[in-house]
Design an enzyme around this catalytic site. Structure first.
Site, PDB file in Angstrom:
ATOM      1  N   ASP A 297      19.791  37.467   0.912  1.00 54.82           N
ATOM      2  CA  ASP A 297      20.091  35.638   1.443  1.00 54.82           C
ATOM      3  C   ASP A 297      20.412  35.959   2.949  1.00 54.82           C
ATOM      4  O   ASP A 297      20.228  36.050   3.243  1.00 54.82           O
ATOM      5  CB  ASP A 297      21.829  35.252   0.679  1.00 54.82           C
TER       6      ASP A 297
HETATM    7  C1  BGC Z   1      21.789  30.113  -0.206  1.00 48.66           C
HETATM    8  C2  BGC Z   1      20.491  30.583  -0.777  1.00 48.66           C
HETATM    9  C3  BGC Z   1      18.942  30.240  -0.267  1.00 48.66           C
HETATM   10  C4  BGC Z   1      18.843  30.456   0.995  1.00 48.66           C
HETATM   11  C5  BGC Z   1      17.698  29.409   1.067  1.00 48.66           C
HETATM   12  C6  BGC Z   1      21.308  30.231   1.504  1.00 48.66           C
HETATM   13  O1  BGC Z   1      22.311  29.660   2.578  1.00 48.66           O
HETATM   14  O2  BGC Z   1      22.659  30.640  -0.132  1.00 48.66           O
HETATM   15  O3  BGC Z   1      20.594  30.258  -2.299  1.00 48.66           O
HETATM   16  O4  BGC Z   1      18.218  30.383  -1.601  1.00 48.66           O
HETATM   17  O5  BGC Z   1      20.189  30.011   1.864  1.00 48.66           O
HETATM   18  O6  BGC Z   1      17.743  27.895   1.169  1.00 48.66           O
END
Ligand code: BGC
Length: 740
Positions: A297
């Site tokens: 993540d």
């Molecule tokens: C989220 C993810 C997401 C990523 C990209 C993160 O803050 O937890 O679910 O895919 O950002 O936007």
């Protein structure tokens, strides 16, 4: 070297045999891939993905391998037209393509998209085919915007409805979430796009928002301190992890064959998820046989060596732990080995070969490729099948326009696009509001007035003057911050909608509340409204779906994938900060164990406002004639007759719950969902619906043995219309037990 020759040889053998049989000269050139790969050795499609990955990795320099492990664009995450959420540059000299990523579980977050109903709404459909459809639309649009990987689905369990990302996932039950995840991944990957299961694992809260959402969508990632996801540590026993928080991942990998997994921000039992050996190596790869790749993540990778050695393959944004400097230092000092680096590269490449990435043309970014009208229709159907009717006194619904002179539509949610925030946020290509859809449906003969509800006095006057008042209210869920409470005053941006409902109910008893919500709200006024319809965040065509259900063009198809509590005090985490939001050391103790969602309410004999699985139909359904056929090997096939005894066409969602046996000392929920089916029935029609129950469905996780076990005893079999509306019960003996 020898090994590699062997591999090529083995793979060629069957192909050779076939060619000889056909009388084709055996010296025909190798089958070159159709796509962009060319005629390099790894482009031979007769080789397995692993073999092809091995050949390509063998041709890469160490610097190229190191570069592959870290993302190459830090701006795309902001969203916007043509902005990919992630970019992983290829190696032109080898024909290794650049790979693009886009959020997310509600569709691409790159410019506009169809604006699908949220995943929680999808779960409310209790319909596997629609899960597939949702995944196919979302990923198909991601492909049409030039992406190879979609950062979805989100399959985390709603441990508490306060959790900011409740809207993005499939609710509180692992079985329902598993079925949705498998369908979604299959649909998504049928487009050639690779699905990304997130967030692995036990990522169940964002943290407390001290401002009660005062900024609303203006703070797209919310604000949270206490219990913040970046620092929190989900502390739980292994059984709880296996039975509640992992099954949706497991099913989506074993059955759905998801190509990638996103490790989460939080720690699990002390160790950050993206460097968690137990999660990434033991469970995911060794036990489940996962063959895809793990990406972090955004900002979740912490320590270079720990990530490298414990299973993290790719850090998309920002490449910190996996920036070349850090990786090279780890390799130079022996904290990581070239073999480990190689294994990560091969895992990534093999996934791309397996999913055909090299053997097709690059996807191009052009919205004109999207059949927007068809997607809008399919999206509307999902919204209709998700709408969950919670109250319908005196058959207020469906409304009959020929018996109405006037309708008062009240509330901002009736005229605006309501959805959640963060990476699951989408901007729809088109939007039909509830207000305009009602106007179109009732036609000229019925007077429709509208008031946004900000001035309660004015709204009440409208309501009083109309035959029926339709009050649309909404909540706001967002990534980055949990809700501060479950009333409609949380967050503050929507004003005091509870008061609005109470005052209108006092002025006009024919009040229909339409709730556009991303989770579970408190409904203190529920006994004073004529009808209550949970529409979730219904997407771009939500207004049309709501109008069709209001006027009976379609039966409300939804059932609750999450318990609606009668009060916040009923929540499994209530009154214990160690459970939620956690203590000052950021530890969050999952003290309720497996008693999550309805399992908790059942075990504690609490009466929720609306139970899991609940939802009304406009017709009457009868479930009868329960039959159990035991299978050799310990399983069973359980079936019931489902009959439409009413006078309208309608939807039934028969649900199978099992009360499992367990040895002394193992807390067992009174009932757990183990099967469901969705059937549409004409008046008078009966269908037999059956549920397969395998050994796993009868098992609990035996922590000491590290395995699934069936405890001998008498399993309580219940089939009904919800977790609390059980029509038929029986007993299934397992493990050689004798039962009544
Ligand atoms: C989220 C993810 C997401 C990523 C990209 C993160 O803050 O937890 O679910 O895919 O950002 O936007």
């Amino acid at each position: 070297m020898l090994g590699r020759t062997n591999i090529v040889h083995r793979a060629l053998a069957p192909g050779l045999a076939a060619l000889l049989l056909l009388g084709v000269p055996a010296f025909a050139p190798p089958a070159a891939a159709k796509g962009r790969c060319g005629d390099r050795p790894w482009c031979d499609t007769r080789l397995s993905p692993d073999e092809r990955a091995g050949l390509l990795a063998g041709a890469m320099t160490q610097a190229e391998k190191v570069a592959l492990l870290g993302g190459d664009d830090v701006t795309g995450v902001a969203g916007g037209d043509r902005a990919h959420t992630g970019t992983q540059l290829g190696v032109p000299r080898l024909g290794l393509p650049t790979v693009f990523y886009s959020d997310g579980p509600v569709g691409p977050r790159q410019g506009r998209s169809t604006g699908l109903p949220i995943p929680l709404a999808l779960a409310a459909t209790f319909d596997r085919r629609l899960a597939r459809d949702h995944g196919e639309i979302a990923a198909g649009e991601a492909a049409a915007k030039g992406n190879d990987v979609i950062l979805g689905p989100t399959v985390n369990i709603a441990r508490t409805p306060l959790g900011g990302r409740t809207y993005e996932a499939y609710g509180e039950d692992p079985y329902l979430a598993s079925r949705m995840a498998v369908g979604w991944v299959r649909g998504a990957q049928s487009t050639g796009v690779i699905a990304n299961l997130k967030h692995f694992a036990a990522n169940n809260q964002e943290g407390v928002d001290p401002t009660n959402g005062i900024l609303g969508p203006r703070a797209p990632l919310g604000i949270s301190l206490q219990g913040n996801r970046l620092l929190s540590d989900s502390v739980m026993d292994e059984r709880t992890l296996r039975e509640i928080y992992l099954p949706a991942f497991e099913a989506a990998i074993k059955e759905g064959r998801a190509g990638s997994v996103m490790c989460a921000y939080n720690r699990l039992n002390g160790q950050y998820a993206c460097e968690n050996e137990h999660l990434l190596e033991q469970v995911l790869r060794r036990e489940w046989g996962f063959q895809g790749y793990v990406l972090a993540d955004y900002g979740a990778a912490r320590n270079t060596a720990a990530s490298l050695n414990n299973g993290l393959d790719f850090e998309p944004f920002p490449p910190l732990a996996y920036q070349p400097l850090a990786l090279n230092a780890a390799l130079a000092t022996g904290l990581g080995s070239p073999a480990t680096l190689d294994a990560h590269v091969r895992a990534i490449l093999a996934t791309w070969f397996r999913h055909g990435l090299f053997d097709r043309a690059a996807f191009t970014d052009d919205d004109a490729q999207i059949d927007k009208a068809a997607h809008a229709r399919r999206s509307q159907r999902i919204a209709e099948q998700a709408i969950t009717l919670l109250e319908n006194r005196d058959r207020t619904l469906p409304l009959d326009p020929s018996r109405l002179d006037s309708v008062a539509v009240i509330g901002a949610a009736a005229s605006t696009f309501v959805t959640g925030g963060g990476s699951g946020n989408v901007k729809p290509f088109s939007f039909t509001s509830t207000l305009s859809a009602i106007r179109a449906r009732v036609g000229e003969g019925v007077r429709v007035t509208y008031d946004d509800g900000r001035d309660v006095g004015a709204a009440v006057a409208h309501a009083r003057a109309a035959d029926v008042a339709i009050v649309a209210v909404g909540d706001y869920y967002t990534e980055g911050a949990d809700r501060a409470c479950l009333t409609l005053q949380c967050p503050r941006i929507n004003g005091n909608q509870d008061d609005l409902i109470e005052r209108i109910a006092a002025a006009n008893p024919r009040i229909v509340v339409v709730l556009e919500s991303g989770g579970a709200d408190l409904t203190p006024w529920r006994s004073r409204v004529a009808a209550l319809m949970q529409a979730w965040y219904p997407g771009g065509q939500g207004g049309s779906a709501i109008a069709r259900v209001l006027f009976g063009d379609v039966d409300p198809g939804g059932r609750l994938p999450i318990t609606f509590p009668a009060s916040a005090a009923q929540l499994p985490t209530a009154g214990d900060p160690a459970r939620y939001p956690g203590t000052a050391d950021f530890r969050v103790r999952y003290g309720e164990g497996v008693l999550v969602g309805y399992r908790w309410y059942d075990a504690r004999r609490l009466a929720p406002a609306y139970p899991f699985g609940y939802g009304l139909s406009y017709t009457k359904i009868r479930i009868s004639r329960l039959r159990i056929v035991r299978r050799r090997g310990g399983g069973a096939r359980i079936s019931v007759a489902v009959r439409n005894t009413g006078s309208r066409r309608g939807t039934a969602v028969p649900q199978l719950y099992l009360g499992l046996t367990a040895p002394a000392g193992v807390v067992q929920p009174p009932a757990q969902l183990r099967g469901f089916e969705k059937v549409e029935l004409r008046p008078g029609q009966t269908r037999r619906v059956s549920f397969g129950v395998d050994r796993r469905a009868l098992s609990y996780w035996d922590t000491a043995a590290g395995a699934w076990r069936v405890a001998p005893g008498c399993v309580d079999v219940r089939v009904g219309a919800s977790s609390r509306d059980i029509a038929r019960r029986a007993t299934l003996p397992v493990g050689g037990a004798r039962c009544r």
